[in-house]
Design a protein around this motif. Structure first.
Motif, PDB file in Angstrom:
ATOM      1  N   SER A 215      -1.205 -13.904  -3.693  1.00  0.00           N
ATOM      2  CA  SER A 215      -1.642 -13.029  -4.800  1.00  0.00           C
ATOM      3  C   SER A 215      -1.267 -13.640  -6.065  1.00  0.00           C
ATOM      4  CB  SER A 215      -0.631 -11.709  -4.386  1.00  0.00           C
ATOM      5  OG  SER A 215       0.743 -12.100  -4.900  1.00  0.00           O
ATOM      6  N   ALA A 216      -2.049 -12.982  -6.875  1.00  0.00           N
ATOM      7  CA  ALA A 216      -1.729 -14.003  -8.365  1.00  0.00           C
ATOM      8  C   ALA A 216      -0.400 -13.867  -8.896  1.00  0.00           C
ATOM      9  CB  ALA A 216      -2.563 -13.207  -9.132  1.00  0.00           C
ATOM     10  N   SER A 217       0.312 -12.890  -8.528  1.00  0.00           N
ATOM     11  CA  SER A 217       1.728 -12.698  -8.930  1.00  0.00           C
ATOM     12  C   SER A 217       2.652 -13.842  -8.470  1.00  0.00           C
ATOM     13  CB  SER A 217       2.259 -11.160  -8.796  1.00  0.00           C
ATOM     14  OG  SER A 217       2.160 -10.771  -7.391  1.00  0.00           O
ATOM     15  N   PRO A 249      -1.471  -9.880 -11.820  1.00  0.00           N
ATOM     16  CA  PRO A 249      -1.272  -8.799 -11.039  1.00  0.00           C
ATOM     17  C   PRO A 249      -1.134  -8.972  -9.728  1.00  0.00           C
ATOM     18  CG  PRO A 249      -3.428  -8.635 -11.603  1.00  0.00           C
ATOM     19  CD  PRO A 249      -2.804  -9.656 -12.480  1.00  0.00           C
ATOM     20  N   PRO A 250      -0.163  -8.549  -8.711  1.00  0.00           N
ATOM     21  CA  PRO A 250      -0.349  -8.692  -7.363  1.00  0.00           C
ATOM     22  C   PRO A 250      -1.577  -8.223  -6.559  1.00  0.00           C
ATOM     23  CG  PRO A 250       1.160  -6.789  -7.786  1.00  0.00           C
ATOM     24  CD  PRO A 250       0.814  -7.587  -8.965  1.00  0.00           C
ATOM     25  N   ASP A 251      -2.326  -7.551  -7.197  1.00  0.00           N
ATOM     26  CA  ASP A 251      -3.595  -7.035  -6.523  1.00  0.00           C
ATOM     27  C   ASP A 251      -4.724  -8.007  -6.881  1.00  0.00           C
ATOM     28  OD1 ASP A 251      -2.595  -4.247  -5.974  1.00  0.00           O
ATOM     29  OD2 ASP A 251      -2.031  -4.591  -7.760  1.00  0.00           O
ATOM     30  N   TRP A 252      -4.828  -9.339  -7.470  1.00  0.00           N
ATOM     31  CA  TRP A 252      -5.577 -10.184  -7.539  1.00  0.00           C
ATOM     32  C   TRP A 252      -5.191 -11.186  -6.283  1.00  0.00           C
ATOM     33  CZ3 TRP A 252      -5.926 -11.652 -13.553  1.00  0.00           C
ATOM     34  CH2 TRP A 252      -6.637 -10.685 -14.074  1.00  0.00           C
ATOM     35  N   VAL A 253      -6.100 -11.220  -5.291  1.00  0.00           N
ATOM     36  CA  VAL A 253      -5.743 -12.244  -4.278  1.00  0.00           C
ATOM     37  C   VAL A 253      -6.679 -13.412  -4.343  1.00  0.00           C
ATOM     38  CG1 VAL A 253      -6.002 -12.623  -1.666  1.00  0.00           C
ATOM     39  CG2 VAL A 253      -5.479 -10.114  -2.737  1.00  0.00           C
ATOM     40  N   ALA A 267     -10.473 -14.828  -7.322  1.00  0.00           N
ATOM     41  CA  ALA A 267      -9.714 -13.973  -6.748  1.00  0.00           C
ATOM     42  C   ALA A 267     -10.402 -12.787  -6.218  1.00  0.00           C
ATOM     43  CB  ALA A 267      -8.647 -13.748  -7.486  1.00  0.00           C
ATOM     44  N   LEU A 268     -10.258 -11.983  -5.255  1.00  0.00           N
ATOM     45  CA  LEU A 268     -10.804 -10.717  -4.938  1.00  0.00           C
ATOM     46  C   LEU A 268      -9.787  -9.680  -5.696  1.00  0.00           C
ATOM     47  CD1 LEU A 268     -11.789 -12.582  -2.412  1.00  0.00           C
ATOM     48  CD2 LEU A 268     -11.768 -10.231  -1.265  1.00  0.00           C
ATOM     49  N   ASP A 269     -10.461  -8.912  -6.353  1.00  0.00           N
ATOM     50  CA  ASP A 269      -9.871  -7.816  -7.300  1.00  0.00           C
ATOM     51  C   ASP A 269      -9.626  -6.629  -6.499  1.00  0.00           C
ATOM     52  OD1 ASP A 269      -8.849  -6.427  -9.003  1.00  0.00           O
ATOM     53  OD2 ASP A 269     -10.516  -6.603 -10.587  1.00  0.00           O
ATOM     54  N   LEU A 270      -8.541  -6.332  -6.296  1.00  0.00           N
ATOM     55  CA  LEU A 270      -8.285  -4.869  -5.292  1.00  0.00           C
ATOM     56  C   LEU A 270      -7.443  -3.906  -6.250  1.00  0.00           C
ATOM     57  CD1 LEU A 270      -6.555  -6.534  -2.281  1.00  0.00           C
ATOM     58  CD2 LEU A 270      -9.104  -5.910  -2.669  1.00  0.00           C
ATOM     59  N   ALA A 271      -7.529  -4.140  -7.720  1.00  0.00           N
ATOM     60  CA  ALA A 271      -7.096  -3.143  -8.773  1.00  0.00           C
ATOM     61  C   ALA A 271      -8.310  -3.200  -9.850  1.00  0.00           C
ATOM     62  CB  ALA A 271      -5.726  -3.320  -9.076  1.00  0.00           C
ATOM     63  N   HIS A 277     -15.683  -2.769  -9.079  1.00  0.00           N
ATOM     64  CA  HIS A 277     -15.564  -2.368  -7.636  1.00  0.00           C
ATOM     65  C   HIS A 277     -14.515  -2.911  -7.007  1.00  0.00           C
ATOM     66  CE1 HIS A 277     -19.964  -1.824  -8.945  1.00  0.00           C
ATOM     67  NE2 HIS A 277     -19.712  -0.731  -7.772  1.00  0.00           N
ATOM     68  N   ILE A 278     -13.889  -2.302  -5.843  1.00  0.00           N
ATOM     69  CA  ILE A 278     -12.773  -3.034  -5.064  1.00  0.00           C
ATOM     70  C   ILE A 278     -13.128  -3.938  -4.195  1.00  0.00           C
ATOM     71  CG2 ILE A 278     -11.066  -2.366  -3.163  1.00  0.00           C
ATOM     72  CD1 ILE A 278     -11.175   0.559  -4.039  1.00  0.00           C
TER      73      ILE A 278
END
Length: 451
Positions: A215-217, A249-253, A267-271, A277-278
């Motif tokens: 995660s980016a965080s 953010p933790p939601d960027w993997v 990163a894959l953006d989950l937020a 888009h998710i």
């Protein structure tokens, strides 16, 4: 955080090799100043063209002492007497307040008035929009089939390895990422041809492999960005934003590097933002302090269909949230003073600027103003949302004498480069005392070049 002093940092033996090296280069140089940080050094203007590696080695004992003292850097001044005696004066420190001096970023340094408090952009948490969905183009099965055709013989991750990865990053893997990793786990070894082939097959993404996905965080994306850098951007997410204006953010993997070696991470953006888009792919630029650029609405869209997005204007560094007033610009203080304004920089101008239009703005948290550009500095005391202030020495003197320092400040600095250290330290000392902290003190280390 209270600065701790290391015995090694105040031991002349820690400095001897560095001082001797500089003295060898410039034996007639009796006085000089420089900075040494854990990852960067500055001020060594006397370094010969072929001497950089020698300088880095000579700085290593000082860096080691900084790590033991839990300090990022140290500014110092050296004086060498005719008899070879050396005095090293370390930059002034307080036992209650930290001054962050990062070589090459801000010559004055940044005084942290509130310990362990991040700038506003770093504090911004992701928002989640209920109507945002996975892109229609996302097709994990098609993605996996295409990658197997493009990369015959590639070794993918096992079910146990994928489970271990999920446990490490603390969340289920997105379906498209799981499909990619079932085909390849980027175990290239020293086979650069294989790496190049897989980068091409993945639409330009050089996959980090299982060990590098994070995660980016938690990843080293924007760790260590100085306070005075992050205060210059705004965490802006508009209704038409596909990507939220966030720092890490933790939601960027984070999964890889764009192109391999570019320093721009994918990163894959989950937020995602309201228009995103998710699971979309985003690029975290090494040249940007905040935000990310949309690369593709899905992994499938990039890899199978070759659809990559074009870069858009960054709202996190642009008006109305971030404004710079300079001579000759069309922007006025009245036009800049909107409820959206967060960061204002006043550069050299034709006439001093009246800050009155800024009073009462709900989001204004950063003000930078070059010396002589403010008509009435005491107005700053009425900016009750201000978190960071960087003004000239004379303006600080006026503000301190008027007892008009905003109580909301988290950090402060002095605008300009090459400023007299004693004058800067006087401002910092006054601010620390204003907060009820311990005054600045200096330390001198004495020794001789010859054993």
């Amino acid at each position: 955080m209270e600065p701790t002093e290391s015995h090694e940092l105040t031991d002349f033996a820690t400095w001897r090799t560095l001082i001797q090296l500089v003295n060898t280069w410039e034996p007639r140089l009796s006085e000089w100043k420089a900075s040494v940080g854990r990852g960067v050094i500055g001020g060594f203007v006397m370094t010969p063209d072929d001497g950089y590696l020698d300088l880095m080695r000579a700085c290593e004992p000082v860096k080691h002492a900084l790590r033991k003292a839990d300090r990022d850097s140290v500014d110092f001044a050296v004086r060498i007497a005719d008899d070879g005696r050396v005095s090293i004066t370390l930059a002034a420190e307080s036992t209650t307040h930290q001054i962050v001096r990062v070589p090459g970023i801000n010559s004055a340094g940044t005084l942290l008035l509130v310990p362990d408090r991040d700038p506003a952009p770093a504090r911004q948490k992701p928002a989640f929009f209920s109507d945002v969905r996975t892109a229609p183009s996302a097709d994990p099965e098609l993605l996996e089939d295409v990658l197997r055709e493009r990369m015959p013989g590639a070794v993918g991750a096992s079910a146990d390895e994928l489970a271990d990865l999920e446990e490490r990053i603390g969340r289920p893997l997105p379906d498209e990422l799981r499909a990619v990793l079932r085909v390849t786990k980027a175990d290239y070894g020293t086979d650069w041809n294989l790496e190049n082939k897989e980068t091409e097959a993945l639409g330009g993404i050089c996959l980090f492999g299982l060990h590098g996905i994070e995660s980016a965080s938690n990843a080293d994306v924007r760790k260590g960005l100085p306070f005075d850098v992050l205060v210059g951007v705004a965490a802006v997410t508009n209704l038409d934003s596909a990507v939220q204006g966030l720092v890490d953010p933790p939601d960027w993997v984070v999964i890889g590097d764009l192109g391999g070696g570019s320093g721009d991470w994918v990163a894959l953006d989950l937020a995602p933002g309201p228009a995103g888009h998710i699971g979309q792919l985003v690029v975290i630029s090494h040249e940007a302090e905040i935000g990310a650029e949309l690369l593709a609405e899905s992994f499938t869209d990039l890899v199978v269909h070759g659809n990559a997005k074009e870069a858009t204007e960054d709202a996190c560094t642009s008006p109305p949230a971030v404004v710079r007033l300079v001579a000759g610009s069309n922007m006025t203080i009245e036009a800049a003073a909107t409820t959206a304004l967060e960061v204002l920089t006043i550069g050299r101008s034709d006439a001093p600027t009246d800050l009155t239009p800024l009073v009462g703005l709900p989001r204004l948290r950063t003000l930078r103003a070059a010396p002589g550009t403010i008509a009435a500095p005491h107005v700053i005391g009425e900016l009750d949302q201000l978190e960071y202030l960087e003004i000239g020495l004379a303006e600080w003197k006026t503000l301190l004498e008027a007892d008009a320092v905003p109580s909301s400040l988290l950090a402060a600095s002095v605008y300009g480069y090459g400023l007299p250290r004693a004058d800067v330290d006087h401002v910092f000392d006054e601010l620390i005392r204003h907060c009820g902290g311990a005054p600045l003190t200096t330390q001198m280390i004495v020794g001789k070049l010859t054993a």
